[in-house]
Design a protein around this motif. Sequence first.
Motif, mmCIF file in Angstrom:
data_model
loop_
_atom_site.group_PDB
_atom_site.id
_atom_site.type_symbol
_atom_site.label_atom_id
_atom_site.label_comp_id
_atom_site.label_asym_id
_atom_site.label_seq_id
_atom_site.Cartn_x
_atom_site.Cartn_y
_atom_site.Cartn_z
ATOM 1 N N ILE A 41 -4.427 5.284 6.212
ATOM 2 C CA ILE A 41 -3.068 5.646 6.606
ATOM 3 C C ILE A 41 -2.028 5.399 5.355
ATOM 4 O O ILE A 41 -0.864 5.787 4.863
ATOM 5 N N ALA A 42 -2.545 4.487 4.120
ATOM 6 C CA ALA A 42 -1.869 4.126 2.907
ATOM 7 C C ALA A 42 -3.261 3.362 1.570
ATOM 8 O O ALA A 42 -3.884 2.975 2.386
ATOM 9 N N GLU A 43 -2.528 4.078 0.203
ATOM 10 C CA GLU A 43 -3.807 4.030 -0.063
ATOM 11 C C GLU A 43 -3.316 2.174 -1.079
ATOM 12 O O GLU A 43 -2.267 2.542 -1.439
ATOM 13 N N ALA A 44 -4.344 1.558 -2.024
ATOM 14 C CA ALA A 44 -4.217 0.476 -2.561
ATOM 15 C C ALA A 44 -3.214 1.038 -3.953
ATOM 16 O O ALA A 44 -3.615 2.211 -4.153
ATOM 17 N N ASP A 45 -2.416 0.821 -4.085
ATOM 18 C CA ASP A 45 -1.386 0.701 -4.986
ATOM 19 C C ASP A 45 -1.453 -0.392 -6.157
ATOM 20 O O ASP A 45 -1.533 -1.110 -6.337
ATOM 21 N N GLY A 46 -2.196 0.242 -7.029
ATOM 22 C CA GLY A 46 -2.812 -0.801 -8.677
ATOM 23 C C GLY A 46 -4.134 -1.419 -7.980
ATOM 24 O O GLY A 46 -4.641 -1.328 -6.549
ATOM 25 N N ALA A 47 -3.766 -2.419 -9.192
ATOM 26 C CA ALA A 47 -5.264 -3.632 -8.901
ATOM 27 C C ALA A 47 -4.940 -4.550 -7.927
ATOM 28 O O ALA A 47 -6.214 -4.183 -7.282
ATOM 29 N N VAL A 48 -4.355 -4.907 -8.009
ATOM 30 C CA VAL A 48 -4.483 -5.940 -6.385
ATOM 31 C C VAL A 48 -3.734 -5.569 -5.934
ATOM 32 O O VAL A 48 -2.817 -5.331 -5.301
ATOM 33 N N SER A 49 -3.899 -4.398 -4.341
ATOM 34 C CA SER A 49 -3.754 -4.074 -3.092
ATOM 35 C C SER A 49 -4.591 -3.701 -2.405
ATOM 36 O O SER A 49 -5.809 -4.146 -2.765
ATOM 37 N N ALA A 50 -4.310 -3.185 -1.148
ATOM 38 C CA ALA A 50 -5.855 -2.871 -0.182
ATOM 39 C C ALA A 50 -5.496 -1.856 0.288
ATOM 40 O O ALA A 50 -3.855 -1.920 0.764
ATOM 41 N N ALA A 92 0.468 -1.198 -0.361
ATOM 42 C CA ALA A 92 -0.175 -0.220 0.346
ATOM 43 C C ALA A 92 0.602 1.228 0.243
ATOM 44 O O ALA A 92 1.803 0.955 0.104
ATOM 45 N N ARG A 93 0.809 2.377 -0.666
ATOM 46 C CA ARG A 93 1.212 3.628 -0.637
ATOM 47 C C ARG A 93 0.991 4.151 0.597
ATOM 48 O O ARG A 93 -0.447 4.952 0.909
ATOM 49 N N LEU A 94 1.794 5.287 0.942
ATOM 50 C CA LEU A 94 1.863 5.389 2.804
ATOM 51 C C LEU A 94 1.198 7.262 1.962
ATOM 52 O O LEU A 94 1.346 7.530 1.707
ATOM 53 N N ILE A 95 0.491 7.469 2.857
ATOM 54 C CA ILE A 95 -0.378 8.511 3.137
ATOM 55 C C ILE A 95 0.106 9.810 4.034
ATOM 56 O O ILE A 95 -0.993 10.768 4.573
ATOM 57 N N VAL A 96 0.457 9.140 5.740
ATOM 58 C CA VAL A 96 0.553 10.321 6.381
ATOM 59 C C VAL A 96 2.328 10.270 5.941
ATOM 60 O O VAL A 96 3.385 9.690 5.855
ATOM 61 N N LYS A 97 2.406 11.260 7.204
ATOM 62 C CA LYS A 97 3.756 11.376 7.773
ATOM 63 C C LYS A 97 4.327 11.880 9.538
ATOM 64 O O LYS A 97 2.966 11.345 9.711
ATOM 65 N N VAL A 98 5.753 11.530 9.432
ATOM 66 C CA VAL A 98 5.605 11.405 10.861
ATOM 67 C C VAL A 98 4.888 12.619 11.586
ATOM 68 O O VAL A 98 5.235 13.999 11.325
ATOM 69 N N GLY A 99 4.383 13.168 12.138
ATOM 70 C CA GLY A 99 3.744 13.649 13.232
ATOM 71 C C GLY A 99 2.543 13.986 13.007
ATOM 72 O O GLY A 99 2.097 14.305 13.405
ATOM 73 N N ASP A 100 1.409 13.460 12.153
ATOM 74 C CA ASP A 100 0.459 13.114 11.461
ATOM 75 C C ASP A 100 -0.434 12.702 13.327
ATOM 76 O O ASP A 100 -0.415 11.816 13.857
#
Lengths: 311, 440
Positions: free
Chosen positions: B58-67, B42-50
């Motif tokens: 906190i993370a998006e699915a990256d592509g079709a087979v992901s969660a 999964a693709r991270l969408i938070v950063k330290v301090g959030d």
Amino acid sequence: MNNKLKLAVSPHIHSGQSTAGIMRDVIISLLPATIAGTVIFGLRSLLVVAICVAACVGFEALFNFIIKKDQTIGDFSAAVTGLLLALNLPANIPLWQCVVGALFAIVVVKCLFGGIGCNPVNPAITARVFMLIAFGSMTVQAFPTVVDTVSSATPLSLGEGAAMPDLLDLFLGLNGGAIGETCVLALVLGFVYLLVRRVITWHIPVAYIGTVFVCSFFMEGMDFTSALAMILSGGLFIGAIFMATDYVTSPATAAGKLIFGLGAGLITFVIRYFGVYPEGVSFAILFMNILTPYIDSWTRHKVFGVGGKKA
Amino acid sequence: MAFSLHGVHVPHRKHTQDKPVVRMDAPNTVVIPMVMHIGKPARLIVKVGDFVKVGTKIAEADGAVSAPIHSSVSGKVVKIQDFLLSNGAKAPAVVIESDGEMASDETIKAPVVDSKESLMAALTESGIVGLGGAGFPTHVKFNVDPSRIEYLVINGAECEPYVTSDTVTMVERGADMAYALRVLSKYLGIKNVIIGIESNKKTAVASMQKLSEEVKDACTLQVKVLPAVYPQGGEKVLIYHTTGKVVPVGKLPIDVGCIVVNCTTLATIGSYLQTGMPLVEKCVTVDGGAVKNPQNVLAPIGTSMAEMFAFCGGLTVEPAKLIYGGPMMGLTVPDDTAPVIKNTNAILALTEKEARLPKTTACIRCGACTNTCPFGLAPAAISKALEKKDAEALEELSVNACMECGCCSFVCPANRPLVQNNKLAKAFLREEKAKEEAKA
């Protein structure tokens, strides 16, 4: 926390089944035959058993020591070989011959090929055949000490026209032969024990004995009694139950076991009726041992989900 | 041709089966890896301090087979660190310090589902993956042409020793499962549902029979009680024993008209559709001889094994093995900082005695491996072919059919590493194939 955690690939538990446990069961299953042999042929039988077992275990220990291999006598397989060898010898055999037989079984047939699991043929059977050819000792039959009447030799070595011994005597083992082979009752008890403990399956013994029975039945002009006497005589039961089912030298799958039993039965039948030796069990098993790798590769299970029509 | 799939009788050790599930207190910190599923990280969408709350993505699915991945506690992101995965690869992990409040994200609300498309969108957002073990993203599994689905098979077999998290889920969360079944049958046209449960789980069977009555108007739910023979819960084994269909090697269940979901996955789908709370907590069986008070714990994802054990009264003796999952197929970990992830169904702390295996000795050709293998493979022959690096023989022996259940190693009287060699053989064939493709 701790640094003692083990990392390993699964599975992390085990059934508890072990080679030693299996061999222990085989020894237990042979006790009735050992006791029966001692009763029938006298105390010298026990001496033969003791010498064979001690020699087999001793030779394996010595061999492992000399070639600096991990000791393997703890798996009891050498003891099983010794016990089986002894039960296949007549009680009056010279003791030095027992030692030579044990040497042949353990060192030549088993250890030189790599030890347990690597021997291409059954050590006890091969030693028996070797002794038969080298010493002619198997033709010197021991006779029961418990019966007063004129004892018979193993019925298979009786000439044409001789009266067949009583079926009950054959079942109880009151006839000539090797220490452990005559008492069919004791052998069947051992068979039942092995089946209950799931050490062996029924396939080889039933296919083997059944084949000899059916062939003899037709050969004897559909005479049920003669066919029965044929299977109760000689080393068929001990061979079919205890020697032909040796894991190392018999096929793994049920289909393979049936083929093995059928083949051994046919060879035994042919040797008994047409060969120069009175008894064919050892030769038959030895021959089928050699075919086992081929039978194994012909009789693998069909793999679930591979090829063919779907169920 | 009809198959008789073999297997082994494993010790059940289901000590936690009849105990209620206990919800854990907020852990101090959680470590949430970006790989808790099969597919792309999964693709991270938070950063330290959030600051995050329970359910915050906190993370998006990256592509079709992901969660996607959501926070399991409320608190502050304190660190993004490298995390060593079970396969040896590394992936980032988010470390969140809990404020102890366990406050839910205010934006969370039940998804609106009124079509197949909106159902798929909801499943994608839910972060739900196969909770039975493999962690295959659930939205990918269901995203097929509905006309191909003949059977929905629910896996309630739970054949691994110790593990009871599925059993207690079936007992306690029938309503969630019913909700999920209604929605799935409405928008995917699923009519035939079969749940397979091993016969030693009487309470689960009773609960599922009740469920079957409840959902009668939506679909036919058949409760199949199966013998408690490991590996009854193996996907292909279960499909065969419930529908009679054989999934060919290299094919998926859907190729024979089946979709298999774990019962806990189904319950999680149900609760998500009702509340909108994504997959942020997991029912985990905490057991093993070293655990003082074995029980099923509802734990935030990312909770460390150490905190789980502490919650269960601590460890009474120093464990010899820490395992994710059951003892037949579970993975050992090097230390107790390993976190609960989405598809963790159990964590076990085995004592020296429980973890002790017999010494490996020579193969005695007893045939127990091939006569036990559910799929009829010949593990001893595979080991030999591997030793010779004979790719052709390995293909001939169909090693790729192996599901790695471990029956062969379990029964081997010489304790040979048979399933381990099967895994190596499969990897070896993959390498050989890659080499050949590189040449071509």
